[in-house]
Design a protein around this motif. Structure first.
Motif, PDB file in Angstrom:
ATOM      1  N   TYR A  30      62.886  49.460  26.145  1.00 22.51           N
ATOM      2  CA  TYR A  30      63.361  50.766  25.498  1.00 22.51           C
ATOM      3  C   TYR A  30      64.207  51.669  26.266  1.00 22.51           C
ATOM      4  O   TYR A  30      65.194  52.226  25.706  1.00 22.51           O
ATOM      5  CB  TYR A  30      61.859  51.463  25.222  1.00 22.51           C
ATOM      6  N   TRP A  55      66.938  59.431  16.383  1.00 13.20           N
ATOM      7  CA  TRP A  55      65.572  58.490  16.557  1.00 13.20           C
ATOM      8  C   TRP A  55      65.593  57.189  15.735  1.00 13.20           C
ATOM      9  O   TRP A  55      65.188  56.147  16.239  1.00 13.20           O
ATOM     10  CB  TRP A  55      64.347  59.458  16.006  1.00 13.20           C
ATOM     11  N   MET A  59      65.264  53.469  17.257  1.00 15.67           N
ATOM     12  CA  MET A  59      64.220  52.593  16.824  1.00 15.67           C
ATOM     13  C   MET A  59      64.650  51.335  16.276  1.00 15.67           C
ATOM     14  O   MET A  59      64.634  50.121  16.586  1.00 15.67           O
ATOM     15  CB  MET A  59      63.622  53.018  15.552  1.00 15.67           C
ATOM     16  N   CYS A  62      65.732  49.443  19.565  1.00 15.88           N
ATOM     17  CA  CYS A  62      64.644  49.052  20.013  1.00 15.88           C
ATOM     18  C   CYS A  62      64.001  47.912  19.339  1.00 15.88           C
ATOM     19  O   CYS A  62      63.153  46.994  19.879  1.00 15.88           O
ATOM     20  CB  CYS A  62      63.462  50.051  20.464  1.00 15.88           C
ATOM     21  N   PHE A  81      56.392  48.304  13.005  1.00 17.35           N
ATOM     22  CA  PHE A  81      56.098  49.657  13.109  1.00 17.35           C
ATOM     23  C   PHE A  81      54.659  49.911  13.117  1.00 17.35           C
ATOM     24  O   PHE A  81      54.238  51.116  12.975  1.00 17.35           O
ATOM     25  CB  PHE A  81      56.972  50.841  11.970  1.00 17.35           C
ATOM     26  N   THR A  84      51.426  50.789  16.653  1.00 18.68           N
ATOM     27  CA  THR A  84      51.874  52.306  16.612  1.00 18.68           C
ATOM     28  C   THR A  84      51.944  52.878  18.250  1.00 18.68           C
ATOM     29  O   THR A  84      52.849  53.395  18.535  1.00 18.68           O
ATOM     30  CB  THR A  84      50.531  53.220  16.290  1.00 18.68           C
ATOM     31  N   VAL A  87      55.590  51.897  19.228  1.00 22.30           N
ATOM     32  CA  VAL A  87      56.604  52.872  18.557  1.00 22.30           C
ATOM     33  C   VAL A  87      56.311  54.186  19.130  1.00 22.30           C
ATOM     34  O   VAL A  87      57.467  54.859  19.508  1.00 22.30           O
ATOM     35  CB  VAL A  87      56.368  52.851  16.991  1.00 22.30           C
ATOM     36  N   LEU A  88      55.189  54.479  19.605  1.00 22.93           N
ATOM     37  CA  LEU A  88      55.060  55.771  20.290  1.00 22.93           C
ATOM     38  C   LEU A  88      55.645  55.581  21.422  1.00 22.93           C
ATOM     39  O   LEU A  88      56.314  56.861  21.895  1.00 22.93           O
ATOM     40  CB  LEU A  88      53.639  56.126  20.409  1.00 22.93           C
ATOM     41  N   SER A  91      59.389  56.165  21.061  1.00 25.02           N
ATOM     42  CA  SER A  91      59.951  57.514  20.706  1.00 25.02           C
ATOM     43  C   SER A  91      59.674  58.432  21.744  1.00 25.02           C
ATOM     44  O   SER A  91      60.749  59.297  22.011  1.00 25.02           O
ATOM     45  CB  SER A  91      58.808  57.929  19.512  1.00 25.02           C
ATOM     46  N   TRP A  94      62.742  57.768  23.993  1.00 24.21           N
ATOM     47  CA  TRP A  94      63.757  58.103  23.294  1.00 24.21           C
ATOM     48  C   TRP A  94      63.907  59.631  23.769  1.00 24.21           C
ATOM     49  O   TRP A  94      65.292  60.329  23.801  1.00 24.21           O
ATOM     50  CB  TRP A  94      63.779  57.921  21.885  1.00 24.21           C
ATOM     51  N   TYR A  95      62.949  60.403  23.415  1.00 26.71           N
ATOM     52  CA  TYR A  95      62.841  61.924  23.553  1.00 26.71           C
ATOM     53  C   TYR A  95      63.223  62.319  24.981  1.00 26.71           C
ATOM     54  O   TYR A  95      64.015  63.320  25.234  1.00 26.71           O
ATOM     55  CB  TYR A  95      61.391  62.409  23.089  1.00 26.71           C
TER      56      TYR A  95
ATOM     57  N   LEU B 146      52.543  55.025  10.072  1.00 19.13           N
ATOM     58  CA  LEU B 146      53.958  54.829  10.389  1.00 19.13           C
ATOM     59  C   LEU B 146      54.508  54.373   8.976  1.00 19.13           C
ATOM     60  O   LEU B 146      55.467  54.660   8.360  1.00 19.13           O
ATOM     61  CB  LEU B 146      54.578  54.495  11.666  1.00 19.13           C
TER      62      LEU B 146
END
Lengths: 333, 333, 333
Positions: A30, A55, A59, A62, A81, A84, A87-88, A91, A94-95, B146
């Motif tokens: 990621y 975002w 995704m 990734c 997805f 979870t 994906v979290l 994310s 990414w942030y 999600l």
């Protein structure tokens, strides 16, 4: 001694085949993917203006492989997805990569030794994904080796294969190139892996699965690290491709006239950007790039960067070629 | 007294939750959607030249949500077309709106009181679609919140989400914008609904389903009617978006240099239209639009209308922005 | 005598309905499809530069129908690739047509009598594909005659319907036209077949299946051969289309103003290429084409070739129209 060495290697490959990708190797995948997204021209602007679109792009980088293989096998594209925690994790990464103060996370991860380790770990996940795709397809289509290759390839290199549509999310549309016309190194090496694992699954390659995983992983990690350290874009497949091209595809004359070509004497540069570039473009690309991979001759899937906006963009297309070749080392797949 | 009021409201919301959308509310949805299609630039021309393509576009407007959610869940995208009565109804409405003599049907439906009622009824169908999508996804992915949000969102706002491809059917291709980069009000409000219904289904929101349906429906109908009456494009979410943006995404410096940015000093305006518009474009957009939603600052999913054909189109992009903002009130979703 | 004739015809149609398409008719389909691909502008260049992309395009031409119908019914799009013998056959044909020394295979197959036979055999496979699609959809959606028509149509004309995306594989993007806006003869005749077979399957057409197969096949083979021999692009449906258009769609006034049209006085030629072409373009197209199908008037799915690059391309658009009309006879479907 040799037997001990063999047993050790066998034990090592067995052990490696049982590794779990979550959470460390997946995290490395990621991080490297999101960093590759951030390095795309305009991505930072999109992050500033539309974090949601940014975002979504991340995704796709990734999880692009899982999405594409799902679409090909008519399984829910959103299935990945439903996991979870993954994906979290993606994310959060990414942030941090896009929005941490002073770009701290990106700068730390760009530090060469760190990036090397992360990239090596990411390359390991490629093996798992390709094998996963080949196995999944093999359950449904026992003799369908083409399907197994396609799904393994899609799962391992999906992010690159859907790059045109990922760019569309960011408002960019570059129809004159795609991963089939102009295959990057990650896509090629994934295709090779898909072929090898399919042959192994179909009993044509007399190698144990964990040994093949080990050899393939070592190969792709070593190559990737070498290309990063030497800042080289020279593909290790270039000699083989040149040989195969000369053997199989070089009988095609330079200017084959078909009925369509006879009727369309002036080909619009704005439409058909796969037409023969003028010789000076090819020459200037080669001379400016120096040691770059030869643009067309012998390369089974290469097309010189031809810009659809006409001959006046000669300079820009060279820059584009140079930039995109440098970027292909850092591309998400 | 209060108990009676509560019981009445509870009864009202229960009664509303049991309403059938077919045929009146569905008809309203089809009428408003087809009218929104007719108001797209060039749609009347397409209707004149290629009624088949026009009909296909209208079906994408009317059933886009069901098609998109089907694609995401790997269920037949054509399943909604097996409901022949709905498709016939939508087709008859399409024919009347586009081809009735002297445009009678369109003119009658454009009469403000009529349009208000139809739009209110259409907004009610949004609730049913979002809830339907969330429930459908929840059956397959119990913990996949999600996925539930994504499917609810797709089902409620699918027509807008696939707008790039619906425009392609009409021969229009605008890659520089899409509903993720430049989210319209209907798409945002549908996303909100998908989140709320997912939280409710996952027991995180302690509200009964029929009450949430009632509250959400009243909210979206009232807002839509208010925006139509005041001819305002100001989104009710703007303050919240500005706050969230400042809190989460504003640490990103104005000109973050990545390796790609360093290598590409001149960004081609024809490719990357998500680059920072020149300050004069932003200023002129704001000054001409007056009370328009601020273009970027604080808006999590807004991008100024930048045209990919270069700086000479400065005037047109302002017109485009003004036109598209007015049209977003009438967009199909 | 008449009874004997009838019995003979019945026997003939029964016999024909039991023919196996593999390997001869399928081979003819692959040969004609790949030749049609080779005649697309720029395809030979793609073959020279990126054999992989060329092969992928050829597979889309050969199996486009199966892929599209799979996507619509949420069945694996790759399922057709599990039939390894068909894919191998198509790949060998692709290789011979594109890369045989001195273009020998292409030149032999272009010889008119040979091409006529191959095209006739290819047209026969269309019947099987349409019927296959209608039957397959009929099993899942017994009353869903729209779905049956759509799947039959997709299976028989899928290669043409996905042409925009097949061109994208070759780096070409032409959003201003597609098979819905500008339906070619093969696509129209496949739609007709899908409607007829759906009516027959739903018992609305009192004809035995094998007789309908026979009549439809004779119709499409004879028409195709006639069009090739006379080098005519005049569609046999033109009079019927003109009649239906006048009856159903001609009440639409020339310049219907909607709110969007009022706000956008200057329509950008680069975006909306479905706008009314200037009268001189229409006139010059008609005068240069002579006996070509009238461009818009009365044609339910025809749009004049309008190039998105502005008025300066007037000459080229006429050539394009002439070329594309000639090519439509040789298009893959």
């Amino acid at each position: 001694m040799e037997l001990l060495a063999l047993l050790n290697l066998d034990g090592l490959s067995l052990g490696m085949s049982r590794l779990s990708m979550y959470p460390y190797f997946d995290s490395a995948h990621y991080i490297v993917s999101v960093m590759a997204l951030k390095e795309q021209p305009g991505a930072v602007e999109v992050a500033r203006r539309s974090p949601f679109a940014c975002w979504f792009s991340a995704m796709l980088y990734c999880f692009g492989g899982a999405i594409l293989s799902g679409l090909l096998l008519a399984e829910p594209a959103l299935a990945c997805f439903s996991n979870t925690s993954n994906v979290l994790l993606a994310s959060v990464i990414w942030y941090l990569v896009f929005y941490s103060p002073q770009d701290l996370v990106y700068k730390c991860a760009s530090f060469l030794p760190v990036r090397l380790v992360l990239t090596g770990m990411k390359e390991m996940t490629r093996t798992w994904k390709v094998l996963g795709g080949v196995t999944q397809a093999g359950k449904q289509y026992k003799e369908g080796w083409l399907v197994m290759i396609a799904v393994g390839w899609a799962k391992g290199a999906g992010g690159g294969l859907i790059s045109n549509f990922e760019q569309l999310v960011r408002g960019i549309w570059r129809p004159e190139t795609n991963e089939l016309l102009n295959m990057s190194y990650p896509t090629k090496v994934t295709l090779l892996g898909a072929v090898l694992f399919t042959l192994q699954q179909s009993q044509y390659l007399p190698v144990a699965k964990h040994n093949l995983m080990f050899i393939y992983t070592i190969f792709i990690v070593v190559n990737k690290v070498r290309m990063m350290l030497t800042r080289s874009t020279a593909s290790p497949f270039a000699p083989l491709e040149a040989f195969l091209y000369q053997l199989l595809f070089a009988s095609q004359p330079e200017e084959t006239k078909t009925r369509a070509d006879a009727q369309v004497p002036v080909r619009s540069p704005s439409r058909d950007t796969c037409s023969a570039p003028k010789k000076d473009v090819v020459a200037s690309v080669i001379s400016r790039n120096g040691s770059a991979v030869p643009e067309t001759n012998g390369n089974i899937s290469c097309v010189p960067e031809a810009n659809g906006n006409g001959a006046a963009v000669l300079e820009k297309s060279d820059k584009d070629t140079a930039v995109s070749k440098n970027q292909s080392n850092k591309k998400c797949d």
